[in-house]
Design a protein around this motif. Structure first.
Motif, mmCIF file in Angstrom:
data_model
loop_
_atom_site.group_PDB
_atom_site.id
_atom_site.type_symbol
_atom_site.label_atom_id
_atom_site.label_comp_id
_atom_site.label_asym_id
_atom_site.label_seq_id
_atom_site.Cartn_x
_atom_site.Cartn_y
_atom_site.Cartn_z
ATOM 1 N N MET A 74 1.558 16.583 -4.387
ATOM 2 C CA MET A 74 2.381 15.937 -5.410
ATOM 3 C C MET A 74 3.406 15.004 -4.743
ATOM 4 O O MET A 74 3.594 13.864 -5.189
ATOM 5 C CB MET A 74 3.100 17.018 -6.232
ATOM 6 C CG MET A 74 3.947 16.474 -7.355
ATOM 7 S SD MET A 74 4.691 17.782 -8.338
ATOM 8 C CE MET A 74 5.723 18.585 -7.135
ATOM 9 N N TYR A 75 4.018 15.447 -3.679
ATOM 10 C CA TYR A 75 5.012 14.602 -3.000
ATOM 11 C C TYR A 75 4.351 13.525 -2.149
ATOM 12 O O TYR A 75 4.907 12.445 -1.975
ATOM 13 C CB TYR A 75 5.950 15.457 -2.151
ATOM 14 C CG TYR A 75 6.832 16.342 -3.007
ATOM 15 C CD1 TYR A 75 7.734 15.780 -3.894
ATOM 16 C CD2 TYR A 75 6.746 17.718 -2.936
ATOM 17 C CE1 TYR A 75 8.526 16.565 -4.691
ATOM 18 C CE2 TYR A 75 7.536 18.528 -3.729
ATOM 19 C CZ TYR A 75 8.427 17.936 -4.609
ATOM 20 O OH TYR A 75 9.215 18.716 -5.407
ATOM 21 N N LEU A 76 3.170 13.785 -1.636
ATOM 22 C CA LEU A 76 2.442 12.764 -0.884
ATOM 23 C C LEU A 76 2.058 11.604 -1.804
ATOM 24 O O LEU A 76 2.098 10.442 -1.399
ATOM 25 C CB LEU A 76 1.198 13.383 -0.240
ATOM 26 C CG LEU A 76 0.358 12.462 0.627
ATOM 27 C CD1 LEU A 76 1.181 11.997 1.841
ATOM 28 C CD2 LEU A 76 -0.904 13.147 1.078
ATOM 29 N N ASP A 77 1.718 11.918 -3.042
ATOM 30 C CA ASP A 77 1.407 10.878 -4.018
ATOM 31 C C ASP A 77 2.616 9.960 -4.227
ATOM 32 O O ASP A 77 2.474 8.746 -4.309
ATOM 33 C CB ASP A 77 0.977 11.510 -5.337
ATOM 34 C CG ASP A 77 0.786 10.467 -6.412
ATOM 35 O OD1 ASP A 77 -0.011 9.545 -6.201
ATOM 36 O OD2 ASP A 77 1.432 10.589 -7.476
ATOM 37 N N GLN A 78 3.797 10.528 -4.309
ATOM 38 C CA GLN A 78 5.007 9.717 -4.486
ATOM 39 C C GLN A 78 5.277 8.866 -3.260
ATOM 40 O O GLN A 78 5.774 7.740 -3.361
ATOM 41 C CB GLN A 78 6.221 10.612 -4.754
ATOM 42 C CG GLN A 78 6.179 11.302 -6.086
ATOM 43 C CD GLN A 78 6.192 10.306 -7.214
ATOM 44 O OE1 GLN A 78 6.933 9.340 -7.212
ATOM 45 N NE2 GLN A 78 5.354 10.542 -8.214
ATOM 46 N N LEU A 79 4.951 9.382 -2.096
ATOM 47 C CA LEU A 79 5.159 8.632 -0.861
ATOM 48 C C LEU A 79 4.214 7.445 -0.774
ATOM 49 O O LEU A 79 4.604 6.358 -0.340
ATOM 50 C CB LEU A 79 4.952 9.567 0.343
ATOM 51 C CG LEU A 79 5.156 8.959 1.704
ATOM 52 C CD1 LEU A 79 6.610 8.611 1.914
ATOM 53 C CD2 LEU A 79 4.676 9.915 2.784
ATOM 54 N N LEU A 80 2.977 7.620 -1.203
ATOM 55 C CA LEU A 80 1.977 6.559 -1.106
ATOM 56 C C LEU A 80 2.049 5.564 -2.251
ATOM 57 O O LEU A 80 1.516 4.463 -2.137
ATOM 58 C CB LEU A 80 0.576 7.165 -1.034
ATOM 59 C CG LEU A 80 0.302 8.052 0.170
ATOM 60 C CD1 LEU A 80 -1.067 8.667 0.065
ATOM 61 C CD2 LEU A 80 0.443 7.258 1.456
ATOM 62 N N ALA A 81 2.682 5.935 -3.338
ATOM 63 C CA ALA A 81 2.723 5.053 -4.517
ATOM 64 C C ALA A 81 3.644 3.878 -4.343
ATOM 65 O O ALA A 81 4.407 3.671 -3.540
ATOM 66 C CB ALA A 81 3.155 5.839 -5.736
#
Length: 157
Positions: free
Chosen positions: A150-157
């Motif tokens: 979930m936090y990796l998605d925010q980092l890559l977005a």
């Protein structure tokens, strides 16, 4: 004025006057008008608009945080997949409506901010799904993987 006996510092003599802050508040032309008898006005028209915005923001905050409890209970009764699906659909619809609401006006934009309902039920559902499907010995590792994704998605977005 300089005073050498006070060490060369500059002091100003200021006189304090009382200030009535209600004089700066604009008057509504609701109620009695010249030549008219008293007009019946609904309470929501007399209610200050700034308090409407405050109430909408506070309601959005409560819905975003308090629905986690309801989302956890709901996920335990009907299952985490359905609750997570509801949250994602609700969240997606509110996201699509956000630009439209921003063009219409601030109050509608704050109403669309109730997308917090979809966000709030996601966390309990994400905890419920591994608790039903993953063995106890692997549960902490699977939750760490879910939340790090979930936090990796925010980092890559």
């Amino acid at each position: 004025m300089r005073n050498s006996s006070r060490g060369g510092k500059v002091y100003a003599d200021v006189e304090s006057k009382p200030y009535d802050m209600w004089k700066s508040v604009p008057k509504n032309d609701v109620g009695l008008r010249e030549g008219d008898s008293e007009i019946s006005v609904p309470w929501w028209e007399e209610f200050p608009k700034r308090w409407v915005i405050v109430i909408l923001c506070f309601s959005a905050f409560l819905l975003c945080n308090m629905d986690r409890i309801a989302g956890g209970i709901w996920a335990d009764t009907v299952g985490g997949k359905l609750v997570l699906a509801f949250g994602e659909v609700w969240w997606s619809i509110a996201t699509v409506l956000t630009p439209i609401a921003a063009k219409v006006g601030l109050p509608l934009l704050l109403v669309v901010a109730f997308m917090g309902i979809g966000e709030g039920v996601a966390m309990p559902a994400m905890n419920n799904i591994p608790s039903k499907w993953v063995p106890v010995s692997e549960r902490s590792r699977s939750l760490a993987l879910v939340y790090s994704g979930m936090y990796l998605d925010q980092l890559l977005a």
